[in-house]
Write a protein that holds these residues in place. Structure first.
Motif, PDB file in Angstrom:
ATOM      1  N   LEU A 159     -41.538   4.382 -14.116  1.00  0.00           N
ATOM      2  CA  LEU A 159     -41.004   5.716 -14.377  1.00  0.00           C
ATOM      3  C   LEU A 159     -41.978   6.552 -15.201  1.00  0.00           C
ATOM      4  O   LEU A 159     -42.154   7.748 -14.957  1.00  0.00           O
ATOM      5  CB  LEU A 159     -39.655   5.614 -15.089  1.00  0.00           C
ATOM      6  N   THR A 160     -42.616   5.929 -16.196  1.00  0.00           N
ATOM      7  CA  THR A 160     -43.604   6.641 -17.010  1.00  0.00           C
ATOM      8  C   THR A 160     -44.833   7.000 -16.184  1.00  0.00           C
ATOM      9  O   THR A 160     -45.333   8.133 -16.234  1.00  0.00           O
ATOM     10  CB  THR A 160     -44.016   5.779 -18.216  1.00  0.00           C
ATOM     11  N   PHE A 161     -45.319   6.047 -15.424  1.00  0.00           N
ATOM     12  CA  PHE A 161     -46.478   6.272 -14.557  1.00  0.00           C
ATOM     13  C   PHE A 161     -46.177   7.355 -13.527  1.00  0.00           C
ATOM     14  O   PHE A 161     -47.010   8.238 -13.268  1.00  0.00           O
ATOM     15  CB  PHE A 161     -46.841   4.959 -13.863  1.00  0.00           C
ATOM     16  N   ASP A 162     -44.972   7.335 -12.976  1.00  0.00           N
ATOM     17  CA  ASP A 162     -44.573   8.313 -11.964  1.00  0.00           C
ATOM     18  C   ASP A 162     -44.524   9.724 -12.541  1.00  0.00           C
ATOM     19  O   ASP A 162     -44.883  10.695 -11.871  1.00  0.00           O
ATOM     20  CB  ASP A 162     -43.200   7.956 -11.386  1.00  0.00           C
ATOM     21  N   ARG A 163     -44.044   9.844 -13.766  1.00  0.00           N
ATOM     22  CA  ARG A 163     -43.970  11.170 -14.381  1.00  0.00           C
ATOM     23  C   ARG A 163     -45.360  11.761 -14.566  1.00  0.00           C
ATOM     24  O   ARG A 163     -45.571  12.968 -14.407  1.00  0.00           O
ATOM     25  CB  ARG A 163     -43.242  11.081 -15.730  1.00  0.00           C
ATOM     26  N   ILE A 164     -46.319  10.901 -14.908  1.00  0.00           N
ATOM     27  CA  ILE A 164     -47.701  11.359 -15.076  1.00  0.00           C
ATOM     28  C   ILE A 164     -48.286  11.792 -13.731  1.00  0.00           C
ATOM     29  O   ILE A 164     -48.862  12.882 -13.616  1.00  0.00           O
ATOM     30  CB  ILE A 164     -48.557  10.247 -15.710  1.00  0.00           C
ATOM     31  N   THR A 165     -48.142  10.962 -12.700  1.00  0.00           N
ATOM     32  CA  THR A 165     -48.709  11.310 -11.395  1.00  0.00           C
ATOM     33  C   THR A 165     -48.006  12.527 -10.803  1.00  0.00           C
ATOM     34  O   THR A 165     -48.639  13.350 -10.127  1.00  0.00           O
ATOM     35  CB  THR A 165     -48.621  10.129 -10.421  1.00  0.00           C
ATOM     36  N   ASN A 166     -46.703  12.670 -11.066  1.00  0.00           N
ATOM     37  CA  ASN A 166     -45.953  13.820 -10.567  1.00  0.00           C
ATOM     38  C   ASN A 166     -46.440  15.114 -11.208  1.00  0.00           C
ATOM     39  O   ASN A 166     -46.336  16.182 -10.613  1.00  0.00           O
ATOM     40  CB  ASN A 166     -44.457  13.618 -10.847  1.00  0.00           C
ATOM     41  N   GLY A 208     -45.038  15.755  -5.620  1.00  0.00           N
ATOM     42  CA  GLY A 208     -44.904  16.837  -6.595  1.00  0.00           C
ATOM     43  C   GLY A 208     -45.702  18.090  -6.280  1.00  0.00           C
ATOM     44  O   GLY A 208     -45.439  19.157  -6.832  1.00  0.00           O
ATOM     45  N   GLU A 209     -46.684  17.978  -5.372  1.00  0.00           N
ATOM     46  CA  GLU A 209     -47.534  19.139  -5.074  1.00  0.00           C
ATOM     47  C   GLU A 209     -46.792  20.244  -4.332  1.00  0.00           C
ATOM     48  O   GLU A 209     -47.304  21.362  -4.211  1.00  0.00           O
ATOM     49  CB  GLU A 209     -48.763  18.700  -4.270  1.00  0.00           C
ATOM     50  N   ALA A 243     -48.525  13.716   4.733  1.00  0.00           N
ATOM     51  CA  ALA A 243     -48.795  12.467   5.443  1.00  0.00           C
ATOM     52  C   ALA A 243     -49.071  11.331   4.463  1.00  0.00           C
ATOM     53  O   ALA A 243     -48.680  10.176   4.701  1.00  0.00           O
ATOM     54  CB  ALA A 243     -49.983  12.645   6.389  1.00  0.00           C
ATOM     55  N   LEU A 244     -49.726  11.663   3.334  1.00  0.00           N
ATOM     56  CA  LEU A 244     -49.982  10.661   2.302  1.00  0.00           C
ATOM     57  C   LEU A 244     -48.679  10.136   1.717  1.00  0.00           C
ATOM     58  O   LEU A 244     -48.541   8.928   1.469  1.00  0.00           O
ATOM     59  CB  LEU A 244     -50.845  11.268   1.192  1.00  0.00           C
ATOM     60  N   ALA A 261     -44.938  -0.571  -8.734  1.00  0.00           N
ATOM     61  CA  ALA A 261     -45.301   0.408  -9.760  1.00  0.00           C
ATOM     62  C   ALA A 261     -46.403   1.345  -9.273  1.00  0.00           C
ATOM     63  O   ALA A 261     -46.309   2.576  -9.421  1.00  0.00           O
ATOM     64  CB  ALA A 261     -45.735  -0.305 -11.037  1.00  0.00           C
ATOM     65  N   PHE A 262     -47.447   0.777  -8.679  1.00  0.00           N
ATOM     66  CA  PHE A 262     -48.574   1.597  -8.219  1.00  0.00           C
ATOM     67  C   PHE A 262     -48.161   2.518  -7.074  1.00  0.00           C
ATOM     68  O   PHE A 262     -48.464   3.720  -7.089  1.00  0.00           O
ATOM     69  CB  PHE A 262     -49.728   0.702  -7.770  1.00  0.00           C
ATOM     70  N   LEU A 263     -47.468   1.976  -6.091  1.00  0.00           N
ATOM     71  CA  LEU A 263     -47.109   2.766  -4.913  1.00  0.00           C
ATOM     72  C   LEU A 263     -46.053   3.816  -5.233  1.00  0.00           C
ATOM     73  O   LEU A 263     -46.049   4.893  -4.630  1.00  0.00           O
ATOM     74  CB  LEU A 263     -46.626   1.845  -3.793  1.00  0.00           C
ATOM     75  N   SER A 264     -45.162   3.535  -6.183  1.00  0.00           N
ATOM     76  CA  SER A 264     -44.208   4.571  -6.576  1.00  0.00           C
ATOM     77  C   SER A 264     -44.942   5.744  -7.205  1.00  0.00           C
ATOM     78  O   SER A 264     -44.581   6.903  -6.991  1.00  0.00           O
ATOM     79  CB  SER A 264     -43.171   4.001  -7.549  1.00  0.00           C
ATOM     80  N   GLY A 265     -45.998   5.444  -7.987  1.00  0.00           N
ATOM     81  CA  GLY A 265     -46.816   6.522  -8.543  1.00  0.00           C
ATOM     82  C   GLY A 265     -47.490   7.326  -7.451  1.00  0.00           C
ATOM     83  O   GLY A 265     -47.602   8.555  -7.547  1.00  0.00           O
ATOM     84  N   LEU A 266     -47.938   6.645  -6.397  1.00  0.00           N
ATOM     85  CA  LEU A 266     -48.566   7.342  -5.268  1.00  0.00           C
ATOM     86  C   LEU A 266     -47.555   8.217  -4.536  1.00  0.00           C
ATOM     87  O   LEU A 266     -47.886   9.324  -4.084  1.00  0.00           O
ATOM     88  CB  LEU A 266     -49.181   6.318  -4.311  1.00  0.00           C
ATOM     89  N   VAL A 267     -46.300   7.735  -4.420  1.00  0.00           N
ATOM     90  CA  VAL A 267     -45.247   8.535  -3.790  1.00  0.00           C
ATOM     91  C   VAL A 267     -45.041   9.832  -4.572  1.00  0.00           C
ATOM     92  O   VAL A 267     -44.982  10.926  -3.993  1.00  0.00           O
ATOM     93  CB  VAL A 267     -43.925   7.744  -3.711  1.00  0.00           C
TER      94      VAL A 267
END
Length: 424
Positions: A265-272, A328-329, A297-298, A317-323
């Motif tokens: 969740l923390t990693f996802d917030r950063i990538t988002n 978010g873009e 597509a990504l 964890a990694f792939l959720s961050g990629l999602v």
């Protein structure tokens, strides 16, 4: 562009970022207050969660009205009012004991306040940065997506030490004041200020289309449907993230010394947050539709891989961050392409109408996904629907939206600034 004007617009970007960060907490730390509010109001979680629904509905479905008010009066005044309302919502919530009171304070005041600030800041940035529109909108959108990172732990600590009422009061005052002070330094660019032209590779318009005319165009509704599909598909995953993590058996697994779910969740917030300026910057260079096709597509690929490796906590964890990075873009690409297409004069109100798509997605994504899971007993159909929506939207961006925009702007194959004859 002279040095003073260049400095002025970067100051405007900084103030916009600060204002967005100040209004991010009501949405992103709401979950911290649910348990004590349930105890105070004597309500169930399901009943209390309507507060969050009210906040999102007022933030998104009222955005055209909020945008019109901003353009009718002044960005400085209305954004300051919005920041004050958001902070006041927390202060008043600390003083109510009923479920209706929470609806009318946290839901109503924070919903209206955050909506005014969000739409207003985005509307200003697309005007100040015609040459870096995607990047600038991405920066302030990142502020909204990541601002709560600065408040989550202090709020948690204060709640433990002083209770939720004191926490709501103190942080409501602080965030309200910060937002108001930032808003007081904002302004729209003046007609005599010569801002840089859009990059030559971007197809944009010199004509300003009023909201009424914009709403009559199939092009706007294509954008609306595309943003709705991206919001719905993304929120199907986002809104039920903890639930499917538990079902996959990875929520409590330890990775890098942390439980997988809070780490993700923390990693996802950063990538988002990071994705918004990144893909905005990319779109300024290779075009909005091309960037949409790549990013959407990504996300489809990331969700597919997340499904395949769902039993591996590190991959989870990694792939959720990629999602989240690929989702978010939408908050930088859609307002940018809308302004590229329909002009800057009515940009705030026009984006208010498009931003309603996020409201539709928030109402469909979470509940529809939960209903499908309840009926099928599996999250796999939910993931598959999200993947299909991503791929459809990516295809529409490149093969439908791109030629429709060129036709609308009369651009043919020639890139650059295109003036469209006045309508009506």
């Amino acid at each position: 562009m002279d040095t003073n004007l260049a400095r002025t617009r970067w100051i405007q970007l900084g103030l916009g970022l600060l204002a967005m960060m100040a209004i991010s907490s009501p949405q992103y730390v709401w979950t911290l207050f649910t348990k004590p509010l349930m105890a105070t109001t004597g309500s169930t979680l399901a009943a209390l969660q309507w507060t969050f629904t009210i906040l999102i509905v007022l933030q998104t479905f009222f955005s055209p009205v909020q945008g019109w008010l901003i353009e009718r009066f002044s960005p400085r005044l209305m954004i300051a009012v919005g920041a004050a309302l958001s902070g006041l919502g927390w202060v008043l919530t600390a003083r109510v004991d009923s479920l209706l009171g929470v609806y009318l304070t946290y839901g109503l005041f924070c919903g209206l306040g955050t909506g005014i600030v969000y739409v207003g800041i985005v509307g200003l940035m697309v005007k100040w940065f015609p040459d870096r529109r995607g990047f600038a909108v991405g920066i302030v959108a990142a502020g909204y997506g990541m601002g709560a990172l600065l408040t989550t732990f202090p709020i948690t600590d204060m709640m433990t030490a002083s209770g939720y009422r004191q926490t709501l009061t103190v942080f409501g005052i602080i965030l309200g004041i910060v937002g108001v002070l930032a808003a007081l330094g904002l302004r729209a660019p003046r007609p005599d200020e010569a801002l840089p032209a859009p990059a030559s590779n971007l197809v944009t318009t010199a004509h300003d289309t009023a909201p009424r005319e914009m709403l009559r165009t199939p092009l706007f509704w294509l954008m609306f449907v595309m943003m709705t599909m991206m919001s719905t598909g993304g929120l199907m995953v986002v809104a039920n993230f903890a639930s499917f993590a538990r079902d996959f058996g990875v929520a409590d697994a330890i990775i890098f010394g942390f439980a997988a779910l809070p780490f993700a969740l923390t990693f996802d917030r950063i990538t988002n947050g990071l994705t918004r300026p990144f893909f905005g910057w990319v779109s300024d260079r290779i075009g909005r539709e091309n960037t949409m096709g790549i990013a959407f597509a990504l996300e489809a690929m990331a969700i597919c891989l997340l499904l395949v490796f769902r039993d591996n906590p590190y991959a989870f964890a990694f792939l959720s961050g990629l999602v989240f990075f690929a989702w978010g873009e939408i908050f930088s690409l859609f307002p940018s392409i809308l302004t590229d297409t329909f002009g800057t004069k009515h940009a705030t109100t026009n984006y208010g109408f498009l931003y309603m798509a996020q409201g539709v997605g928030s109402l469909l994504g979470g509940p529809v996904a939960a209903y499908i899971y309840q009926g099928q007993g599996s999250w796999i159909p939910v993931f598959c629907i999200a993947i299909v929506l991503d791929l459809i939207t990516a295809t529409l961006a490149y093969f439908v939206l791109k030629p429709m925009r060129r036709n609308w702007l009369g651009a043919g194959e020639a890139p650059g600034l295109i003036a469209k004859p006045a309508m009506g």
